[in-house]
Design a protein around this motif. Structure first.
Motif, mmCIF file in Angstrom:
data_model
loop_
_atom_site.group_PDB
_atom_site.id
_atom_site.type_symbol
_atom_site.label_atom_id
_atom_site.label_comp_id
_atom_site.label_asym_id
_atom_site.label_seq_id
_atom_site.Cartn_x
_atom_site.Cartn_y
_atom_site.Cartn_z
ATOM 1 N N HIS A 63 0.810 -1.168 -0.142
ATOM 2 C CA HIS A 63 -0.102 -0.109 0.089
ATOM 3 C C HIS A 63 0.836 1.268 -0.035
ATOM 4 O O HIS A 63 1.982 1.185 0.511
ATOM 5 C CB HIS A 63 -0.931 0.153 1.174
ATOM 6 C CG HIS A 63 -1.922 0.925 1.353
ATOM 7 N ND1 HIS A 63 -1.746 2.299 1.572
ATOM 8 C CD2 HIS A 63 -3.196 0.788 1.226
ATOM 9 C CE1 HIS A 63 -2.831 2.736 1.764
ATOM 10 N NE2 HIS A 63 -3.884 1.984 1.428
ATOM 11 N N GLU A 92 -2.697 -4.040 -2.547
ATOM 12 C CA GLU A 92 -3.201 -2.845 -2.948
ATOM 13 C C GLU A 92 -1.885 -2.164 -3.123
ATOM 14 O O GLU A 92 -1.186 -1.846 -2.304
ATOM 15 C CB GLU A 92 -4.328 -2.186 -1.988
ATOM 16 C CG GLU A 92 -4.191 -1.108 -1.471
ATOM 17 C CD GLU A 92 -5.313 -0.547 -0.833
ATOM 18 O OE1 GLU A 92 -6.107 -1.407 0.144
ATOM 19 O OE2 GLU A 92 -5.789 0.599 -0.724
ATOM 20 N N HIS A 128 -5.085 2.094 -5.335
ATOM 21 C CA HIS A 128 -5.442 2.847 -4.464
ATOM 22 C C HIS A 128 -5.142 4.226 -4.831
ATOM 23 O O HIS A 128 -3.915 4.229 -5.032
ATOM 24 C CB HIS A 128 -4.839 2.480 -2.982
ATOM 25 C CG HIS A 128 -5.210 3.364 -1.948
ATOM 26 N ND1 HIS A 128 -5.915 3.153 -1.045
ATOM 27 C CD2 HIS A 128 -4.663 4.747 -1.811
ATOM 28 C CE1 HIS A 128 -6.101 4.352 -0.141
ATOM 29 N NE2 HIS A 128 -5.063 5.447 -0.357
ATOM 30 N N HIS A 153 -9.564 0.872 -6.425
ATOM 31 C CA HIS A 153 -11.029 0.458 -5.505
ATOM 32 C C HIS A 153 -10.984 1.811 -4.411
ATOM 33 O O HIS A 153 -10.411 2.688 -4.558
ATOM 34 C CB HIS A 153 -10.113 -0.633 -4.489
ATOM 35 C CG HIS A 153 -9.593 -0.209 -3.042
ATOM 36 N ND1 HIS A 153 -10.438 -0.435 -1.954
ATOM 37 C CD2 HIS A 153 -8.557 0.600 -2.755
ATOM 38 C CE1 HIS A 153 -9.949 0.111 -0.887
ATOM 39 N NE2 HIS A 153 -8.764 0.510 -1.381
#
Ligand SMILES: [Zn+2]
Length: 260
Positions: A63, A92, A128, A153
């Protein structure tokens, strides 16, 4: 209906992850994609997915908040996870200039390297993007013809950003953010602009408990068993039947992540 974003490795699910999966199933959820957010969490996500084979799958990635951890060892670890059968996407990954827990330079490096990895392995990406649309689109665009699919997302951007994402060919993940009467109204108005074959739904549990859910759990913890509420609300705001929308978004998830 398929929940494409569940942070099941969160410490908030540390005591009852298996019951959370079972409650989701009982509530009519047909599948769950467990989000990996760093090497360790991606390993744990893969493990949980294996325990629930056929109902749960997972992503492997870092992330943007964890981008400062990105290095050769982590890249190698993500690569090793990504070839497992239950791991169906890289992510992600992306950019988050809202909080900058990692520097923008670290985020861009980790993001670009993960796009290259996804292209090498021919895997979809779970993306993301927060307050970073221009750089996000610039870094992503050159990779899109080398990636089988990409979903952004928890989309919370503007009308222009939505059109930009759709023009790039991205699929759009919508969470219970849209149920928030304070900050979700702009997104709510955009829902009908998302083509049905590009729409995916997610809880992003344990985060983003829908504000219009009644009664709310005492813990205030979001769970995938609340996905039917999001399906109902999104269907109403798009002028569609909830059963039909749930089925369509389940089909989209299975096609996009190539689930078998
Ligand atoms: Zn996210």
């Amino acid at each position: 209906m398929f929940d494409i974003g569940v942070n099941l490795t969160s410490t908030q699910f540390g005591k009852d992850a298996q019951q959370v999966v079972e409650r989701a199933c009982a509530a009519g959820v047909t599948g769950i994609l467990i989000t990996g957010t760093n090497a360790q969490q991606s390993e744990a996500a893969s493990h949980l997915a294996r325990q629930n084979a056929g109902f749960c799958w997972s992503t492997a990635g870092v992330h943007p908040h964890d981008a400062s951890s990105w290095c050769d060892d982590v890249a190698q670890h993500i690569h090793q996870l990504a070839v497992r059968q239950e791991v169906v996407a890289i992510g992600e990954c992306g950019l988050d200039f809202n909080r900058n827990f990692s520097t923008p330079a670290q985020q861009e490096k980790a993001f670009s390297d993960q796009l290259a990895l996804a292209a090498e392995l021919n895997l979809p990406v779970f993306l993301h993007c927060r307050e970073a649309h221009a750089r996000f689109a610039a870094l992503l665009a050159p990779w899109l013809d080398k990636l089988p699919a990409a979903v952004v997302h928890c989309f919370t951007g503007t009308a222009e950003e939505l059109q930009g994402c759709l023009a790039l060919g991205l699929s759009i993940g919508i969470t219970g953010w849209v149920c928030d009467e304070r900050r979700g109204l702009q997104l709510r108005a955009l829902l009908p602009q998302i083509p049905i074959d590009r729409l995916l739904l997610e809880t992003d549990a344990p985060y983003l408990l829908p504000r219009d859910l009644h009664p709310k759990p005492a813990s205030r913890r979001n769970e995938p068993c609340f996905l039917p509420h999001i399906v109902r609300q999104v269907a109403a705001w798009r002028g569609e039947e909830p059963e039909w929308l749930g089925k369509k978004t389940d089909e989209n998830a299975r096609r996009l992540f190539r689930l078998v």
